[in-house]
Scaffold this motif. Structure first.
Motif, short mmCIF file in Angstrom:
data_model
loop_
_atom_site.label_atom_id
_atom_site.label_comp_id
_atom_site.label_asym_id
_atom_site.label_seq_id
_atom_site.Cartn_x
_atom_site.Cartn_y
_atom_site.Cartn_z
N GLU A 105 -56.03 -54.14 -51.61
CA GLU A 105 -55.52 -54.52 -50.05
C GLU A 105 -54.15 -53.67 -49.92
OE1 GLU A 105 -55.70 -56.44 -53.13
OE2 GLU A 105 -57.02 -58.43 -52.24
N ALA A 106 -54.75 -52.81 -50.64
CA ALA A 106 -53.99 -51.48 -50.42
C ALA A 106 -53.34 -51.76 -49.06
CB ALA A 106 -53.77 -50.20 -50.84
N PRO A 107 -52.58 -50.98 -48.66
CA PRO A 107 -51.97 -50.74 -46.83
C PRO A 107 -52.52 -50.06 -46.50
CG PRO A 107 -50.16 -50.96 -48.42
CD PRO A 107 -50.33 -51.21 -49.14
N GLU A 108 -53.07 -49.38 -45.27
CA GLU A 108 -53.68 -47.75 -44.99
C GLU A 108 -52.50 -47.43 -43.76
OE1 GLU A 108 -57.44 -48.44 -43.25
OE2 GLU A 108 -58.59 -47.87 -45.09
N GLY B 46 -55.85 -45.29 -48.06
CA GLY B 46 -54.95 -46.34 -48.55
C GLY B 46 -53.32 -45.56 -49.75
N ALA C 171 -58.39 -53.09 -44.85
CA ALA C 171 -58.08 -53.06 -46.45
C ALA C 171 -58.77 -52.28 -46.84
CB ALA C 171 -59.02 -54.17 -47.36
N ALA C 172 -58.11 -51.19 -48.36
CA ALA C 172 -58.33 -49.73 -49.03
C ALA C 172 -58.65 -49.85 -50.24
CB ALA C 172 -57.84 -48.42 -48.41
N THR C 173 -59.59 -49.61 -50.58
CA THR C 173 -60.01 -49.67 -52.21
C THR C 173 -59.61 -48.31 -52.45
OG1 THR C 173 -62.09 -49.12 -51.89
CG2 THR C 173 -61.36 -51.03 -52.36
N ALA D 191 -62.85 -46.05 -50.97
CA ALA D 191 -62.40 -46.24 -48.93
C ALA D 191 -63.19 -44.53 -48.89
CB ALA D 191 -61.32 -46.21 -49.05
#
Length: 415
Positions: free
Chosen positions: A183-186, A177, A17-19, A22
């Motif tokens: 939930e953004a894909p990294e 991210g 997970a990336a915010t 991050a």
């Protein structure tokens, strides 16, 4: 698309997970990723030393995400040159329409790609999902000829303009991210490379479902020696008003064409709050959104502490909840209504042609005088925590801080 994969390549490496925050808190990345490649020309090593061009690629290194690997594109073949026209639609452009454009007089070639705007720290990046073997020919010659760049893209990594990386939340292992939610894909940055006009970064087309992109919703068109503006009406006729037609030849390359309605296709959780965003370019960095979009999405309401504000209607439930929580915890005096600088503002980010989240009415600026860009700011941290709990990200956590800025990065339903 070349998607033949060995059994070993079907092992899925978990996407962490990336915010939007991050990489800004100094924490160590989680285990489970391969270590950063140590080759001297990795994206990491080039980030710390200036280069004369905006392109560099690593040599060797592991496949960091085999679930997104496709076959190497092999040696480059074909004509190299920037596209003269870029067509963008909110929907897939069907094969019959593409063929009709291809058969127009003076159209040299047409390449379908997936193109979307990904919001990262209030910056809308134009990300394309491509077949690296064919797309590479629509970049600069030295980029197209670099086998390392396109092998990296084929392995599932990101190629991006180097000039954009400094203000993105890149972690110590060069992952970023792509999106505005937890939930953004990294994706791993594998190469710095200048892209075709109107494109900031590329991944291979296995990323289309992960990023919520629409296949074949954009076309790169070359017209050879023919002035592309002479083909605009013919291409628009084939498209029947269902897409934007943007000139990107040398005449138009140094500015956005004011004679065309642009189409922004936003992906991620906030996509439902934005929909299809069409706009025209005005002077002074401002834009004019489609009046129908404004009527559907933008409204004015009275909220606690701030009073009357104009925003995207999707933001109000959680904005009101956050402000109520601030007031209920005795912190109302920490937000200064006289220093509020707005929510909906149809404009680009200053000094760029990147859309701001303010253009969608999904961000607001608070306590402006004491919270300027690049500073720690004076924003009360309890207020920050409350806004985060209600689905907002805070610009004070970014690599290049913007502590006045809060933007919606996920939908939270008040109960």
């Amino acid at each position: 698309m070349r998607r033949a994969r060995s059994g070993a390549m079907l092992v899925v490496v978990a996407l962490l997970a990336a915010t939007l925050t991050a990489g800004c808190d100094g924490s160590e990345p989680s285990t489970g990723r391969e270590p950063k490649p140590t080759a001297t020309a990795t994206a990491s090593s080039t980030a710390s030393s200036p280069r004369s061009s905006d392109s560099a690629a690593p040599t060797g290194g592991p496949t960091l995400d085999p679930a997104h690997a496709v076959d190497s594109p092999g040696p480059r073949t074909g004509v190299v040159g920037y596209p003269d026209i870029v067509v963008t639609s909110s929907k897939s452009i069907d094969a019959e329409t593409i063929a009709a454009i291809q058969h127009l007089d003076h159209v040299q070639d047409v390449l379908p790609i997936a193109l979307a705007q990904v919001i990262v720290q209030n910056r809308a990046l134009q990300v394309a999902a491509v077949d690296p073997a064919t797309y590479r020919n629509y970049t600069r010659l030295e980029v197209a000829e670099s086998q390392d760049i396109w092998d990296r893209v084929a392995r599932g990594e990101l190629a991006i303009k180097k000039s954009l990386v400094a203000r993105l939340p890149v972690d110590d292992n060069d992952f970023v991210g792509l999106g505005s939610t937890a939930e953004a894909p990294e994706v791993h940055i594998g190469a710095y490379a200048a892209q075709a006009p109107l494109i900031d970064a590329v991944v291979n087309d296995t990323w289309i479902p992960d990023l919520g992109m629409t296949p074949d919703n954009a076309l790169l068109i070359r017209t050879g020696g023919t002035a592309p503006v002479t083909l605009r009406k013919a291409i628009e006729g084939v498209l029947a008003g269902k897409a934007s037609v943007q000139m990107t030849d040398a005449v138009a390359r140094y500015g956005i064409d004011p004679n065309v309605v642009q189409t922004a296709v936003v992906v991620g959780t906030i996509a439902d709050a934005v929909g299809v965003y069409r706009y025209s370019v005005l002077a002074g960095g401002r834009i004019a959104p489609d009046p129908a979009w404004v009527a559907e999405h933008i409204t004015t309401q009275t909220v606690p502490i701030l009073g009357s504000v104009t925003c995207n209607k999707a933001i109000f439930p959680q904005l009101i909840a956050a402000l109520n929580a601030v007031r209920d915890q005795g912190l109302a005096d920490k937000i200064h209504p006289g220093e509020y600088a707005g929510c909906y503002n149809a404009r680009f980010i200053a000094g760029s042609t990147k859309l701001s989240n303010h253009a969608f009415g999904l961000a607001l600026d608070l306590n402006v005088p004491g919270n300027q860009r690049g500073t720690v700011g004076q924003m009360d941290r309890q207020v920050v925590a409350i806004f985060k709990s209600w689905g907002f990200t805070w610009g004070g956590d970014w690599g290049y801080t913007d502590p006045m800025h809060f933007e919606m990065n996920r939908l939270v339903e008040p109960r």
